[in-house]
Structure formats: structure tokens, C-alpha cells
Design an enzyme around this catalytic site. Structure first.
Site, PDB file in Angstrom:
ATOM      1  N   LEU A  30       0.687  -1.270  -0.029  1.00  0.00           N
ATOM      2  CA  LEU A  30      -0.049   0.048  -0.104  1.00  0.00           C
ATOM      3  C   LEU A  30       0.890   1.153   0.010  1.00  0.00           C
ATOM      4  O   LEU A  30       0.604   2.378  -0.718  1.00  0.00           O
ATOM      5  CB  LEU A  30      -0.938   0.043   1.382  1.00  0.00           C
ATOM      6  CG  LEU A  30      -2.275  -0.874   1.097  1.00  0.00           C
ATOM      7  CD1 LEU A  30      -3.141  -0.877   2.337  1.00  0.00           C
ATOM      8  CD2 LEU A  30      -3.124  -0.351  -0.261  1.00  0.00           C
ATOM      9  N   CYS A  31       2.020   1.094   0.672  1.00  0.00           N
ATOM     10  CA  CYS A  31       2.698   2.393   0.738  1.00  0.00           C
ATOM     11  C   CYS A  31       3.434   2.773  -0.685  1.00  0.00           C
ATOM     12  O   CYS A  31       3.560   4.019  -0.909  1.00  0.00           O
ATOM     13  CB  CYS A  31       3.964   2.369   1.778  1.00  0.00           C
ATOM     14  SG  CYS A  31       5.203   1.110   1.269  1.00  0.00           S
ATOM     15  N   THR A  32       3.553   1.725  -1.444  1.00  0.00           N
ATOM     16  CA  THR A  32       3.966   1.852  -2.900  1.00  0.00           C
ATOM     17  C   THR A  32       3.043   2.641  -3.557  1.00  0.00           C
ATOM     18  O   THR A  32       3.237   3.682  -4.283  1.00  0.00           O
ATOM     19  CB  THR A  32       4.220   0.644  -3.746  1.00  0.00           C
ATOM     20  OG1 THR A  32       5.553   0.096  -2.855  1.00  0.00           O
ATOM     21  CG2 THR A  32       4.597   1.071  -5.013  1.00  0.00           C
TER      22      THR A  32
END
Lengths: 523, 448
Positions: B209-211
């Protein structure tokens, strides 16, 4: 509805260009039993341009038990007509027609008939007809594929003089990153990034390409210009990478360690590509195909601007990185790829001029695709079936006959030829009719033995079990086997027409007993 | 002089079914009886009426079988038409199972195909026990896992823990992706089951999700950002429906905006659909090849007219043509095809307590379980009618519900929580009531 919606799932495989090639193709099917009908069904669904079905037989009761394209109402009618009308139902974009005639008759009397087609799919032909048709299609430069189902065995064999592929689309192929041989722009980009940056967020967003370019450079400098080559050196190189990590969660460094084999890869071109540029066809003249003109340009590029390398592919895999670094890196690869393309394009145009062709006769997009796929080019050539049958490689044949993995497949290969000899001599296939099985078995056995002797394999025999099974098959065309063989034939036809992926080589022998089917290369 | 056989629809099959052979299965008994038995008694279930299912129905109908059933919950879509050859443009929107059954019956006279337009979980286990062989034409791991567990649940072991042959429910399974595919034979208790070799199907890789939120790099990242993050932010409360064209368009537009913001090329509507729906490319030829192999193996299991595939065939037509047969081995500790998880209970334990116990069981991790005992519903979570009918059992001792039999098999169907993922599943449980078996009693006493 968008006209292409129904093709969505296949457009994702071969794209608009592949689809356009299919829609231009005209296909001729010889014999529309289940093997032929199933082959054509898969091609009609995919949206080929036109089909022509050649079959002189009428639908019999037995056909209803193995062919989905005929039903009770077809009994006594032309099989070609019935199969054609069912296939038309599957896709109205396909032009479907039929000719009520035995393929044998066309092969014997109307050889020019075949030159109008892109591909001829010849099913259930006996050896004599296969050999004749092969010569006709080779002469007319028409692609030909044989498919045959026989009990629990069968074969598929392509016959095309030469098939060249630009978009071979292999599943796994090494990325073209030039990590151990960076060009100035890539080197400059890497140099501008400090691996020792203090900010931990910046540190874990340095793309692995940069890490590896810098570390490879460092290694080369301290090792007299050599890359890590021994197992020990490779391990050491990975240790150096690991030592640069400042936190456990740095995915970019983990990726760098996993991708370090890309640093160890040899520079220069593969032996497969070497063979292609050394091919005599790369000496081009006015009759050369576009493919070989581009190969000639590629050859010049490798020897000159490329410094031993092909034009850069230009794409990079996804990797942990800040968006900015990644997008910039992508631009650097694309720019180099574009520059290489322009060199090849110029060289190709010069060559065209030299051989007396219009310098712009090869579209820019084709040259671009050629450059992107330069490392993946494929050239497939198929010898005439007659040559294979008359002069097979004895060494290969003996190897197959004595290799446990191949013995059943090569046994079927011999027996498929032997049953045709029997049919030619005794007017029926061994075991085709009930009764007289013992006689048929001994006939088939002696035919197979003399065939092996003729081929020079004295003393080698086939197992009784296999010979008995072949007689039991009695030329039966089982639906499931026909669907399998037809499926393979249609897939190969698609590869030939779209000029994408790599068609099979050699003769595919189906082994429906334990599915240990094999490709035999016998010439 | 050889005689021509009288005309018969079974002209080609008869050669293989009526004549003795040398490379055949151990139980092969050639003759007219065999052919007639296949037609009359063999009952095959085809699971899935998609690319593989359509082919399977045709292949089986033309391989001597006359009693077929097909189960599929989907309706026909336009994108099916390039390979699901039993469907026409005017069929779009109709249930696949029903149209497929009708088309094959129209063309192959004498074949009876019963369609079931429902989810595989909607049928009780008894439904599946009715078939001799189950042929799977599925595109999801979860569905394969479920049917596999159902088929394996019928398997019984004798007192020496050897599988009993008459309880084996064979399956053939096929799968394709582009130019590649596999076909396999599963005989529970003999070959590995789907679960024994679940590692053959690696889990789908998801983007972190951080990507998506911070460092998108390619078009797929932008699409998944719009689909997984932006949708909830902007249209919170409204469930995203991948089959709703407006929803898809919204995700596409948002993905385009995001891509422009970051200077990322390549977002197209087609790619958006591909990423969001996880579309697997599919073509007619590969489906035909794999289904044909499955149908041929089905006929072999039913008739023993030839040796069988042992036990896993892979096909790859990308670069040339490669087929390979691999003989995988059983996982002897498999939770699904093994003898079943042993659970020791006191005779006083109620059904409710038992169900609660399953949820906390370290190996099973099965929640909201429905329990059946030899086909009898002890407790059903759904549908409401059945739940109400069986609710009163919850407070009864399980021992009484199992007719005071000290050792027996139960089936639990519920939600299995594995690796933070929930899926429907079925588990076979060997229940052993403590203090009933005399020997156990003495052991207990001695050990205590």
C-alpha cells in the site's frame, strides 16, 4: 458493443497487430473429421479471415459419435457442408466456404488450388498424400501443417521453408539493463546519486539499478577490470551489497542482491543471435525479406555503434524506488533505446537503397519492434517431410529407440508410417475392421520391421505391446484425442499467422497412454 | 476376410472399449457391457461452464458418457465468446450452465445434461457424492480447494489407516493461462490431492500500500491506487463493483489523473480492467488441449481402457511446444486427504461447544462451522430455514447426536482462516469420545 470486446481476452496476448494478421488470413482445411473440425473451431473463434473446408465424404452414423460439428440432421449430407455451417454459427465475421471434394483428388490434379491460402491445415492424410502436398505447398510458399489422430496416438508437424519471428515473447528473459557496461548517461545518473546518503528514506529508495551500476564499477576498478566470475567472488559481491544496508527493511538492497546475477551476465550477444547474424541470409540482395534486411542492419550495428551489443531494449522492470528516480531512470533507458533505433533505421534504409529497394519500404514501427526484440529474434526452418522420411538421421533414430523417455513416442512415429504402408498394400488400416486381428498384427509387425531395416536400424524392434495397441486402435479417431491434436494444431497456426511466439520444431508425437508425448527431430 | 461392423455411433470408441489391449489399466474388462455401463451408470459432474467447462461437456458427451451434470454460478459475457464456443451473442446475460447443457444436448442425441445455476457452496455434500468422477474447469484456487475438500471428505480409512478404495472420489482438474496449461488426475488417498500440492499455485503478488500511496512507478500502481485507496476516500460506504461500467470508468479516470501527476505513462482502459479484475488472458486452443486431456483421463478412470496420467501434465506453447508429466507425491500429513484431524471429546460436550472449539483449534482454524454427520445436518449456519430447524441441536451433547457411537467421522464446513485470508472450506474430523473405549480408559487410568 465495441467490435473488439469479444476478442478482449486474446488481444491481451497477441495485441491488435496479431489480431489484424489473423483477420487477413485465409485457411484451407483438408478433411473435416473431428481433428480437422476441432482445429478449425479454435481458429474461427479467434476470428481468422476466411476458411475453406475440403472434404468429399458424406456424414455417416459413426461421425455423430466423434464430431460435434455434425448432428442427426446431417446424416447422408456432405460433411464439408455440415461442418462449415456449424462453424459459421460460431463467428459471423469469418468467411466460411466448403468444397465437396476429396483432398486426394485436389492434391493429384489441381496443385495450383493451394496457392491462394495463407495456411493449409492437412488432417488425417496418409504418407503418400502428405509428401505430395508438402512439395506443392513448399513450391507455392504456402504454410502447411499436418495433424493426425490415430487411436491414442497422433502427430502434428509444421512444414514451412522459413518462419522468422520478431516478437517471440518468451516468458522469462534477462532484462536488458547493461549494469556492467553502462553507457555515459546511465553512468552519469548513477554517479549523481550518493549511496551514502544520510536520510534513511532516501537511502531505501535508491533503485537497485543504480546500486548495482555503482557497485559493479567499484568492483571492476579494484579487480583489474574484471567482473565477479567465480562462485566465491559472486558471494563476496553480494556481501558487499549487504554491508551497504543501513536498515533491515531496505527492499531496494534486497532486490539488488537478488538481481546481482544480472551484473555477472556476460557482455555481448547470445550464441543464438550470433547464429542468426552469421546466417547466409544476412548477406542481403533484392530478394531478401524485410526481416533479413533488418538483420543485416543489426549486424552492422553490433560491429560498429553497438560495440558488440544489440540496440538497447529500453524498458526496465519495476523496482523499489522513489517515483522521481524511477521515472528519470526510465527516460534514460528510453532515450538510449531511441538513439539506437535511429542508427539501425538509418542503416536499414541505406541497405534497402543499396539492394535497389525503396528505402522506406519497411515501416518505422516494424524497425522499432525489431530493435526492441533484437535479443529475442527467432528463425525456424522446416525440411521437407519427404527428406525426413527418406533420410532420417540414423543417430537420432537409434538414440530415441533406446531412450526410455522416447521409445514409445518413436515407436508410434514408426508405426504411424507402417500403418500407411499397410493401408497402401492391403486397402485397410491394421485393425480397421473386426476379425482378422492376428493377421493384421503380424502384417503390421513385419511392415514395421522392414521399415526400420530400410532406415538402417537393423536389429532394433518395437515392443509387441505397442504393435498390438496400434492394431487395436484400428485407425479410430477418438474425439478427445482429436480435440487435443486439433488444439495443438490451431495453436501452432496462430503462432505462424501472427508471427508471434515460437512455433514447434520437429515432429510432435502424441502419446495418449501416459501423456509422455515427445517432439522428435529426425533430420 | 475382415468384416465391416454394422454402422454405429460408437464406431471409433468401440475399437478401444470392445477390444482387449496390452497397455491398459488393471481393471479393464473390454466388451459391450463396458460400453453400455459407461452410458448407463457413469455419472460425471463438470464444475464450471466456462472456457474449460464448455470443452469438457462436449468432449465427455462424445466420449461415451450419457449422464452429465454441470454447475456454474456465472452468466454469459461478451468477452467469453472468443473461446466458450457453446455461447452466442444472443445468449449474453443467460446462465452459462443452462445454455451450455442445452447446446450440447441439441447436438449430441442421447446425452442428458443437468445444469445447476448456483454457487458450488450452495449444494450440500451429498450432491457431490452422487458422481463417479468430478471434472474441474475452474479459474480460481479457492474453488478448486473447496471441491477438492468435498471430494476428499468422502474418503474413508480402514483400521490400519489405509484408504478404502470404494470411498475414493476421483477428480480431473485443468487450468490454463494464455498458451500454457495443466491437466491432472486426483485420486484421493492414492495421488496427491489439490491441497497436498497447493504450493504449485503461488499466491498472487499484491502491491504494498505504501508504494501505491507514496511512490507509484508504473501504470498498475496508479490504477490500484484509484481502485483500493481513492475509491474508499471519495466514495466511502459505496462498494466497488468491477462489473459496473461506471465504477470502472471512475477508477480509470482517477488512475489517469494520478499517472499525469507523477509523469507515469501507460494507463489505458483495457489495462485498468485487467488490473482491477485480475483478468487472465485466455484462448480457445489452450482450453481445447487441456480439456481434451482431462476428458481422456476421465474416460480412462471410468473404463481403464488405457493407463492413466500419473499424475500432473503441464503444457507450454510459448516457445515451441513443451509437455511434461510429473509424478507428485502425497503429503502424508495433509489435512484434507489424510485420515482427518483427530479430536478427542468428552461425551458431555454440546454441539455448540464443539463448534466453538473448532474455531480455536490450532490446525483447523475453521469458524462459523456447519456440521454434518453421514449426510445428516446437525447444525447449518445457512440458509435461515435450515438454521432454524437445526438450532435446537446446539445445546444437545454431540455424543447423543452421533447416536452414541464412540468413534466416527464428522464434516465441518465453514470459513477457514489461513495466512490472514478467509475462504470457504470443508474439514474432515475424526471424533473420538473419551472414556467409552475400554482400552483408552485403562490407559488414562494408568497414565494419570
Amino acid at each position: 458493443m465495441e467490435p473488439k470486446t469479444k476478442y478482449d481476452r486474446q488481444l491481451r496476448i497477441w495485441g491488435e497487430q496479431g489480431q489484424a494478421a489473423l483477420e487477413k488470413a485465409s485457411i484451407c482445411l483438408l478433411n473435416c473429421g473431428p481433428t480437422g473440425s476441432e482445429t478449425l473451431k479454435n481458429l474461427v473463434l479467434g476470428g481468422v479471415g476466411s476458411i475453406t473446408i475440403v472434404d468429399g465424404s458424406k456424414v455417416e452414423l459413426g461421425d455423430l459419435g466423434n464430431n460435434f460439428m455434425v448432428d442427426e440432421s446431417s446424416l447422408g449430407q456432405s460433411k464439408a457442408k455440415c461442418v462449415c455451417s456449424f462453424l459459421q454459427e460460431l463467428n459471423d465475421a469469418v468467411k466460411a466456404k466448403f468444397i465437396e471434394e476429396y483432398p486426394q483428388a485436389l492434391i493429384d490434379t489441381n496443385t495450383s488450388f493451394f496457392s491462394q491460402f495463407t495456411v493449409v491445415v492437412a488432417t488425417q492424410l496418409v504418407e503418400e498424400s502428405m509428401v505430395k502436398l508438402d512439395r506443392i505447398c513448399r513450391q507455392a510458399n504456402v504454410m502447411l501443417i499436418f495433424a493426425r489422430s490415430y487411436g491414442l496416438t497422433g502427430l502434428v508437424r509444421i512444414s514451412v521453408k522459413e518462419h522468422t519471428v520478431i516478437e517471440s515473447k518468451p516468458d522469462h528473459f534477462l532484462d536488458d539493463l547493461r549494469l556492467n557496461n553502462p553507457w555515459p548517461e546511465l553512468r552519469g545518473f548513477a554517479e549523481a546519486i550518493d549511496l551514502n546518503v544520510q536520510d534513511p528514506v532516501a537511502h531505501k529508495h535508491i533503485p537497485y539499478v543504480v546500486i548495482l551500476v555503482k557497485m559493479a564499477d567499484e568492483w571492476i576498478k579494484s579487480h583489474g577490470g574484471a567482473l565477479p566470475s567465480t562462485r566465491e567472488e559472486k558471494r563476496e559481491f553480494k556481501e558487499l551489497l549487504k554491508a551497504r544496508m543501513i536498515a533491515m527493511d531496505e527492499d531496494n538492497y534486497k532486490e539488488a542482491i537478488d538481481a546481482s546475477f544480472k551484473v555477472f551476465a556476460l557482455r555481448g550477444i547470445s550464441s543464438d543471435l550470433q547464429r542468426i547474424i552469421n546466417d547466409s541470409c544476412a548477406e542481403v540482395d533484392s530478394s531478401s525479406s524485410n526481416f533479413w534486411v533488418m538483420v543485416a542492419a543489426l549486424k552492422e550495428f553490433i560491429a560498429n555503434e553497438g560495440g558488440g551489443e544489440v540496440p538497447l531494449e529500453g524498458s526496465i522492470p519495476d523496482m523499489t524506488s522513489s517515483t522521481e528516480h524511477y521515472v528519470n531512470l526510465q527516460k534514460i533507458y528510453q532515450a538510449k533505446s531511441e538513439a539506437d533505433f535511429h542508427v539501425i533505421e538509418q542503416r536499414a534504409r541505406d541497405i534497402l537503397k543499396k539492394i535497389g529497394r525503396d528505402p522506406h519500404s519497411i515501416p518505422k514501427a516494424t524497425i522499432k519492434s525489431f530493435c526492441k526484440n533484437a535479443r529475442k529474434l527467432k528463425v525456424c526452418r522446416y525440411h521437407l517431410i519427404e527428406d525426413e522420411y527418406n533420410n532420417p538421421s540414423l543417430a537420432e533414430l537409434q538414440k530415441y529407440l533406446t531412450d526410455e523417455d522416447y521409445s514409445i513416442a518413436v515407436g508410434f512415429y514408426i508405426l504411424l508410417r507402417a500403418v500407411d504402408c499397410c493401408a497402401a498394400n492391403f486397402n485397410s488400416f491394421p485393425g480397421q475392421f473386426d476379425g482378422g486381428m492376428d493377421e493384421d498384427i503380424s502384417r503390421l509387425k513385419s511392415t514395421a520391421v522392414s521399415l526400420l531395416n530400410d532406415l538402417g536400424c537393423n536389429g532394433l524392434t518395437l515392443t509387441e505391446d505397442l504393435i498390438n495397441e496400434m492394431c487395436r486402435f484400428g485407425a479410430a479417431e477418438l474425439h478427445a484425442v482429436a480435440a487435443f491434436i486439433g488444439g495443438i494444431a490451431s495453436q501452432e497456426v496462430i503462432k505462424l499467422i501472427t508471427k508471434q511466439f515460437v512455433p514447434m520444431s520437429g515432429t510432435y508425437i502424441f502419446n495418449g497412454i501416459d501423456h509422455k508425448s515427445q517432439l522428435l527431430t529426425l533430420y | 476376410m475382415a468384416d465391416a461392423a454394422p454402422p454405429s455411433k460408437s464406431r471409433d470408441l468401440d475399437k478401444l472399449l470392445l477390444r482387449p489391449g496390452n497397455l491398459v489399466g488393471p481393471t479393464f474388462d473390454p466388451g459391450v457391457q463396458l460400453r453400455d455401463d459407461l452410458q448407463e451408470y457413469a455419472k460425471i459432474l463438470v464444475v464450471g461452464a466456462g472456457g474449460l467447462g464448455c470443452e469438457l461437456l462436449k468432449d465427455l458427451a462424445l466420449s461415451g458418457f450419457k449422464n452429465l451434470e454441470v454447475i456454474d454460478m456465472d452468466r454469459i459475457e461478451v468477452t467469453n465468446l472468443n473461446r466458450q464456443f457453446l455461447f452466442r451473442l444472443e445468449d449474453v446475460g443467460k446462465p452459462k450452465a443452462e445454455v451450455a447443457a442445452k447446446r450440447v444436448m441439441e447436438r449430441v442425441s442421447g446425452v442428458n445434461i443437468v445444469p445447476h445455476f448456483c454457487r458450488i457452496e450452495d449444494k450440500d455434500i451429498d450432491f457431490y457424492s452422487d458422481f463417479n468422477i468430478i471434472a474441474l474447469g475452474l479459474d480460481s484456487i479457492e474453488a478448486r480447494s473447496y471441491i477438492n475438500a468435498v471430494a476428499c471428505s468422502f474418503l474413508e480409512y480402514d483400521s490400519d489407516n489405509n484408504p478404502r478404495e470404494e470411498t475414493m472420489k476421483p477428480m480431473v482438474d485443468g487450468g490454463t493461462e494464455g498458451f500454457k496449461g495443466h491437466a491432472r488426475v486426483i485420486v484421493p488417498g492414492v495421488t496427491p490431492c489439490f491441497e497436498c500440492t497447493i504450493w504449485l499455485f503461488p499466491p498472487q503478488v499484491k502491491f504494498p500500500l505504501c508504494t501505491l500511496a507514496e511512490t507509484p512507478r508504473n501504470a498498475a500502481h496508479c490504477i490500484e491506487y484509484a481502485h483500493l485507496i481513492k475509491w474508499d476516500e471519495v466514495r466511502s460506504g459505496k462498494a466497488f463493483d468491477p462489473d459496473n461500467a461506471d465504477h470502472m470508468k471512475w477508477v480509470y479516470d482517477e488512475a489517469v489523473k494520478r499517472a499525469e501527476l507523477f509523469g507515469i505513462p501507460g494507463v489505458t482502459y483495457s489495462l485498468t480492467q485487467g488490473v482491477v479484475k485480475n483478468i487472465i488472458p485466455a484462448i480457445a486452443s489452450t482450453n481445447a488441449i487441456i480439456s481434451a486431456a482431462c476428458a481422456l483421463e476421465t474416460l480412462k478412470i471410468a473404463s481403464a481402457f488405457s493407463k492413466t496420467l500419473s499424475n500432473y501434465l503441464t503444457y507450454n506453447g510459448v516457445e515451441g511446444l513443451h509437455t511434461k508429466v510429473t509424478e507428485f507425491v502425497k503429503d502424508k500429513d495433509c489435512l484434507v486427504c489424510g485420515p482427518g484431524v483427530l479430536i478427542e471429546l468428552d461425551t458431555t460436550v454440546t454441539l455448540q461447544e464443539f463448534i466453538d472449539m473448532l474455531e480455536g483449534h490450532p490446525k483447523l482454524l475453521i469458524s462459523k462451522a456447519s456440521i454434518t454427520y453421514h449426510g445428516k445436518n446437525l447444525y447449518m449456519q445457512a440458509p435461515p430455514v435450515l438454521e432454524e430447524m437445526t438450532r435446537s441441536n446446539l445445546n444437545l451433547p454431540l455424543y447423543d447426536l452421533m447416536d452414541k457411537i464412540p468413534k466416527d467421522i464428522l464434516h465441518a464446513i465453514g470459513t477457514i482462516n489461513k495466512d490472514n485470508k478467509k475462504s470457504s472450506g470443508l474439514r474432515k474430523l475424526r471424533v473420538d469420545f473419551k472414556g467409552i473405549d475400554g482400552i483408552t480408559d485403562m490407559d488414562m487410568a494408568g497414565g494419570a
